[in-house]
Design a protein around this motif. Structure first.
Motif, PDB file in Angstrom:
ATOM      1  N   ILE A  44       0.859  -1.187   0.000  1.00  0.00           N
ATOM      2  CA  ILE A  44       0.000   0.000   0.000  1.00  0.00           C
ATOM      3  C   ILE A  44       0.896   1.239   0.000  1.00  0.00           C
ATOM      4  CG2 ILE A  44      -1.724   1.275   1.338  1.00  0.00           C
ATOM      5  CD1 ILE A  44      -2.860  -1.294   0.119  1.00  0.00           C
ATOM      6  N   ILE A  45       0.623   2.191  -0.918  1.00  0.00           N
ATOM      7  CA  ILE A  45       1.496   3.373  -0.994  1.00  0.00           C
ATOM      8  C   ILE A  45       1.024   4.511  -0.092  1.00  0.00           C
ATOM      9  CG2 ILE A  45       2.490   2.835  -3.236  1.00  0.00           C
ATOM     10  CD1 ILE A  45       0.507   4.717  -4.549  1.00  0.00           C
ATOM     11  N   HIS A  46      -0.264   4.565   0.220  1.00  0.00           N
ATOM     12  CA  HIS A  46      -0.821   5.509   1.195  1.00  0.00           C
ATOM     13  C   HIS A  46      -1.931   4.782   1.926  1.00  0.00           C
ATOM     14  CE1 HIS A  46       1.259   9.099  -0.201  1.00  0.00           C
ATOM     15  NE2 HIS A  46       0.986   8.711  -1.445  1.00  0.00           N
ATOM     16  N   ALA A  47      -2.050   4.994   3.225  1.00  0.00           N
ATOM     17  CA  ALA A  47      -3.084   4.327   4.013  1.00  0.00           C
ATOM     18  C   ALA A  47      -3.671   5.307   5.012  1.00  0.00           C
ATOM     19  CB  ALA A  47      -2.496   3.130   4.751  1.00  0.00           C
ATOM     20  N   ARG A  48      -4.976   5.121   5.282  1.00  0.00           N
ATOM     21  CA  ARG A  48      -5.611   5.923   6.326  1.00  0.00           C
ATOM     22  C   ARG A  48      -6.792   5.171   6.913  1.00  0.00           C
ATOM     23  NH1 ARG A  48     -10.190   9.214   5.504  1.00  0.00           N
ATOM     24  NH2 ARG A  48     -11.103   9.008   3.430  1.00  0.00           N
ATOM     25  N   LYS A  49      -7.126   5.542   8.136  1.00  0.00           N
ATOM     26  CA  LYS A  49      -8.258   4.956   8.827  1.00  0.00           C
ATOM     27  C   LYS A  49      -9.495   5.779   8.512  1.00  0.00           C
ATOM     28  CE  LYS A  49      -9.442   3.173  13.387  1.00  0.00           C
ATOM     29  NZ  LYS A  49      -8.957   3.099  14.787  1.00  0.00           N
ATOM     30  N   LEU A  50     -10.568   5.113   8.130  1.00  0.00           N
ATOM     31  CA  LEU A  50     -11.822   5.795   7.827  1.00  0.00           C
ATOM     32  C   LEU A  50     -12.593   6.070   9.113  1.00  0.00           C
ATOM     33  CD1 LEU A  50     -13.008   3.722   4.726  1.00  0.00           C
ATOM     34  CD2 LEU A  50     -11.843   5.928   4.740  1.00  0.00           C
ATOM     35  N   PRO A  51     -13.514   7.034   9.072  1.00  0.00           N
ATOM     36  CA  PRO A  51     -14.322   7.319  10.264  1.00  0.00           C
ATOM     37  C   PRO A  51     -15.090   6.113  10.803  1.00  0.00           C
ATOM     38  CG  PRO A  51     -14.548   9.111   8.699  1.00  0.00           C
ATOM     39  CD  PRO A  51     -13.773   8.013   8.007  1.00  0.00           C
ATOM     40  N   ASP A  52     -15.422   5.140   9.938  1.00  0.00           N
ATOM     41  CA  ASP A  52     -16.145   3.954  10.419  1.00  0.00           C
ATOM     42  C   ASP A  52     -15.211   2.934  11.080  1.00  0.00           C
ATOM     43  OD1 ASP A  52     -14.882   2.605   8.328  1.00  0.00           O
ATOM     44  OD2 ASP A  52     -16.720   2.033   7.303  1.00  0.00           O
ATOM     45  N   GLY A  53     -13.901   3.267  11.147  1.00  0.00           N
ATOM     46  CA  GLY A  53     -12.930   2.396  11.806  1.00  0.00           C
ATOM     47  C   GLY A  53     -12.204   1.437  10.882  1.00  0.00           C
ATOM     48  N   SER A  54     -12.652   1.325   9.635  1.00  0.00           N
ATOM     49  CA  SER A  54     -11.971   0.453   8.673  1.00  0.00           C
ATOM     50  C   SER A  54     -10.792   1.199   8.052  1.00  0.00           C
ATOM     51  CB  SER A  54     -12.955  -0.022   7.599  1.00  0.00           C
ATOM     52  OG  SER A  54     -13.422   1.068   6.834  1.00  0.00           O
ATOM     53  N   TRP A  55      -9.980   0.459   7.317  1.00  0.00           N
ATOM     54  CA  TRP A  55      -8.790   1.037   6.692  1.00  0.00           C
ATOM     55  C   TRP A  55      -8.918   1.020   5.175  1.00  0.00           C
ATOM     56  CZ3 TRP A  55      -4.480   3.322   8.807  1.00  0.00           C
ATOM     57  CH2 TRP A  55      -4.456   3.353  10.210  1.00  0.00           C
ATOM     58  N   THR A  56      -8.376   2.056   4.544  1.00  0.00           N
ATOM     59  CA  THR A  56      -8.327   2.159   3.092  1.00  0.00           C
ATOM     60  C   THR A  56      -6.901   2.497   2.681  1.00  0.00           C
ATOM     61  OG1 THR A  56      -9.325   3.191   1.140  1.00  0.00           O
ATOM     62  CG2 THR A  56      -8.949   4.616   3.023  1.00  0.00           C
ATOM     63  N   GLY A  57      -6.576   2.185   1.430  1.00  0.00           N
ATOM     64  CA  GLY A  57      -5.242   2.481   0.948  1.00  0.00           C
ATOM     65  C   GLY A  57      -5.187   2.517  -0.566  1.00  0.00           C
ATOM     66  N   LEU A  58      -4.138   3.154  -1.060  1.00  0.00           N
ATOM     67  CA  LEU A  58      -3.886   3.201  -2.498  1.00  0.00           C
ATOM     68  C   LEU A  58      -2.866   2.124  -2.853  1.00  0.00           C
ATOM     69  CD1 LEU A  58      -3.598   7.053  -3.098  1.00  0.00           C
ATOM     70  CD2 LEU A  58      -5.453   5.547  -3.835  1.00  0.00           C
ATOM     71  N   LEU A  59      -3.162   1.388  -3.905  1.00  0.00           N
ATOM     72  CA  LEU A  59      -2.296   0.309  -4.364  1.00  0.00           C
ATOM     73  C   LEU A  59      -2.092   0.460  -5.862  1.00  0.00           C
ATOM     74  CD1 LEU A  59      -0.927  -2.482  -3.712  1.00  0.00           C
ATOM     75  CD2 LEU A  59      -3.111  -3.522  -4.345  1.00  0.00           C
ATOM     76  N   ARG A  60      -0.837   0.558  -6.281  1.00  0.00           N
ATOM     77  CA  ARG A  60      -0.536   0.675  -7.701  1.00  0.00           C
ATOM     78  C   ARG A  60      -0.549  -0.713  -8.326  1.00  0.00           C
ATOM     79  NH1 ARG A  60       0.092   4.386 -10.659  1.00  0.00           N
ATOM     80  NH2 ARG A  60       0.727   5.913  -9.143  1.00  0.00           N
ATOM     81  N   LEU A  61      -1.364  -0.836  -9.387  1.00  0.00           N
ATOM     82  CA  LEU A  61      -1.383  -2.064 -10.177  1.00  0.00           C
ATOM     83  C   LEU A  61      -0.693  -1.787 -11.504  1.00  0.00           C
ATOM     84  CD1 LEU A  61      -5.027  -3.184  -9.373  1.00  0.00           C
ATOM     85  CD2 LEU A  61      -2.928  -3.952  -8.299  1.00  0.00           C
TER      86      LEU A  61
END
Length: 120
Positions: free
Chosen positions: A31-48
């Protein structure tokens, strides 16, 4: 194996310090950037290979519950920066070329010129 998996758990990031989650995602999961969402889950950017994807609902063992793939990096970054929950459907999706999910039921379906679903 990363020691954090045995220390904090394999099933979810609950109980993990946010700094450890961020470090784990960016150093061990691609994952090149990651952050926690307000709902508590995690999201991230992934280069394909040809796209920039937004991975939603990341866990210690799965890099996405939902992955949105965009040709235009600006659209991917827009979703990444503005998402508030794991089930977010992109508002801007002109360059959306597909998505993958582990839920069994897609959140969004586009149809081709024959009326068939583009992705499953």
């Amino acid at each position: 194996m990363d020691d954090r998996l045995s220390k904090y758990g394999w099933l979810s990031f609950e109980g993990w310090p946010d700094s450890e989650v961020h470090d784990y995602l960016t150093t061990k999961c691609g994952i090149i950037h990651a952050r926690k969402l307000p709902d508590g889950s995690w999201t991230g950017l992934l280069r394909l290979l040809y796209t920039l994807s937004v991975c939603m609902g990341i866990t210690p063992t799965d890099v996405y519950q939902y992955r949105w793939c965009f040709e235009d990096p600006e659209e991917a970054v827009h979703l990444y920066k503005n998402a508030v929950e794991v089930d977010e459907i992109p508002e801007r999706r002109e360059s959306l070329v597909g998505h993958r999910h582990t839920t069994g039921i897609p959140l969004y379906v586009e149809f081709d010129q024959l009326g068939l679903p583009k992705w499953r």
